[in-house]
Write an enzyme that holds these catalytic residues in place. Structure first.
Site, PDB file in Angstrom:
ATOM      1  N   LYS A   9      39.528  44.993  43.474  1.00  0.00           N
ATOM      2  CA  LYS A   9      39.655  43.539  43.627  1.00  0.00           C
ATOM      3  C   LYS A   9      39.481  43.113  45.092  1.00  0.00           C
ATOM      4  CE  LYS A   9      42.614  42.891  39.541  1.00  0.00           C
ATOM      5  NZ  LYS A   9      43.897  42.334  39.030  1.00  0.00           N
ATOM      6  N   TYR A  49      38.109  36.882  32.570  1.00  0.00           N
ATOM      7  CA  TYR A  49      39.545  36.833  32.249  1.00  0.00           C
ATOM      8  C   TYR A  49      39.867  35.798  31.158  1.00  0.00           C
ATOM      9  CZ  TYR A  49      41.396  39.989  35.908  1.00  0.00           C
ATOM     10  OH  TYR A  49      41.751  41.087  36.665  1.00  0.00           O
ATOM     11  N   PHE A  57      49.039  31.577  35.329  1.00  0.00           N
ATOM     12  CA  PHE A  57      48.428  32.116  36.541  1.00  0.00           C
ATOM     13  C   PHE A  57      46.895  32.120  36.501  1.00  0.00           C
ATOM     14  CE2 PHE A  57      49.631  35.770  33.818  1.00  0.00           C
ATOM     15  CZ  PHE A  57      48.394  36.370  33.633  1.00  0.00           C
ATOM     16  N   ARG A  85      44.496  53.436  33.767  1.00  0.00           N
ATOM     17  CA  ARG A  85      45.675  52.537  33.836  1.00  0.00           C
ATOM     18  C   ARG A  85      46.859  53.274  34.466  1.00  0.00           C
ATOM     19  NH1 ARG A  85      45.395  47.053  32.289  1.00  0.00           N
ATOM     20  NH2 ARG A  85      47.557  47.209  31.643  1.00  0.00           N
ATOM     21  N   THR A  91      51.367  46.253  36.631  1.00  0.00           N
ATOM     22  CA  THR A  91      50.752  45.023  37.156  1.00  0.00           C
ATOM     23  C   THR A  91      51.427  44.556  38.441  1.00  0.00           C
ATOM     24  OG1 THR A  91      50.347  44.395  34.857  1.00  0.00           O
ATOM     25  CG2 THR A  91      50.084  42.676  36.515  1.00  0.00           C
ATOM     26  N   ARG A 102      48.582  50.782  42.806  1.00  0.00           N
ATOM     27  CA  ARG A 102      49.226  49.492  43.055  1.00  0.00           C
ATOM     28  C   ARG A 102      50.490  49.645  43.892  1.00  0.00           C
ATOM     29  NH1 ARG A 102      47.939  46.944  37.082  1.00  0.00           N
ATOM     30  NH2 ARG A 102      46.116  45.697  37.674  1.00  0.00           N
ATOM     31  N   ASN A 112      46.670  42.608  43.301  1.00  0.00           N
ATOM     32  CA  ASN A 112      47.150  43.951  42.976  1.00  0.00           C
ATOM     33  C   ASN A 112      46.041  45.012  42.969  1.00  0.00           C
ATOM     34  OD1 ASN A 112      45.965  43.168  40.608  1.00  0.00           O
ATOM     35  ND2 ASN A 112      47.791  43.353  39.333  1.00  0.00           N
ATOM     36  N   HIS A 115      41.710  46.578  38.748  1.00  0.00           N
ATOM     37  CA  HIS A 115      41.749  46.199  37.332  1.00  0.00           C
ATOM     38  C   HIS A 115      41.326  47.391  36.487  1.00  0.00           C
ATOM     39  CE1 HIS A 115      40.791  44.277  33.507  1.00  0.00           C
ATOM     40  NE2 HIS A 115      39.688  45.003  33.536  1.00  0.00           N
ATOM     41  N   GLU A 126      34.229  44.209  28.564  1.00  0.00           N
ATOM     42  CA  GLU A 126      34.186  44.153  30.036  1.00  0.00           C
ATOM     43  C   GLU A 126      32.983  44.917  30.606  1.00  0.00           C
ATOM     44  OE1 GLU A 126      38.073  45.472  31.231  1.00  0.00           O
ATOM     45  OE2 GLU A 126      39.024  43.647  30.466  1.00  0.00           O
TER      46      GLU A 126
END
Ligand code: ATP
Ligand code: MG
Length: 137
Positions: A9, A49, A57, A85, A91, A102, A112, A115, A126
């Protein structure tokens, strides 16, 4: 073998953390089979998203994701969705386990750093959002 989508990100690309994050991917037997840098428009971030469009958010998240470039990648490996993950961590970096990306790199629950797809269904949506078949090896 399974494929998943990873994004480094804006907060992580801006701070020069891309190499460290890609190292962790490759060190954990996930193979990078597609990779590129993109500067998402607000609309492109909203499309990506869209499952979160009703969340409070959403506006802030999509603005943040379009502030500066991201690096998107397709990862291939055994149990790749869960494995990536797990490497990312929770998150909210405050809740993330020690040693996760993270925990070590994220700024806050929004910024964070990474993704990862959360299911087979989201991975296929995706991956095709960013890559065509001939771009994936
Ligand atoms: P991602 O989908 O980015 O891999 P995730 O699956 O851990 O993250 P989601 O619930 O899908 O988390 O939320 C998507 C993204 O929205 C988060 O990664 C984070 O950047 C942002 N986000 C989630 N919850 C909040 C919140 N409460 N406040 C601000 N931003 C949030
Ligand atoms: Mg998610």
């Amino acid at each position: 073998m399974e494929r998943t989508l990873a994004i480094i990100k804006p907060d992580a690309v801006e701070r020069g953390l891309a190499g460290k994050i890609l190292d962790r991917i490759e060190d954990n037997r996930l193979k990078i089979v597609a990779l590129k840098m993109l500067h998402l428009s607000k609309g492109e971030a909203e499309g990506f998203y869209k499952v979160h469009s009703e969340r409070p958010f959403f506006s802030s998240l999509t603005k943040y994701m379009s502030t500066s470039p991201v690096i998107v990648a397709v990862l291939n490996g055994e149990d790749a969705i869960k494995k990536w993950r797990d490497l990312m961590g929770a998150t909210n970096p405050k809740d993330a386990a020690a040693g996760t990306i993270r925990k070590e790199f994220a700024i806050d629950i929004e910024k964070n750093s990474v993704h990862g797809s959360d299911s087979h269904e989201s991975a296929s949506f995706e991956i095709q959002y960013f890559f065509s078949n001939i771009e994936i090896f």
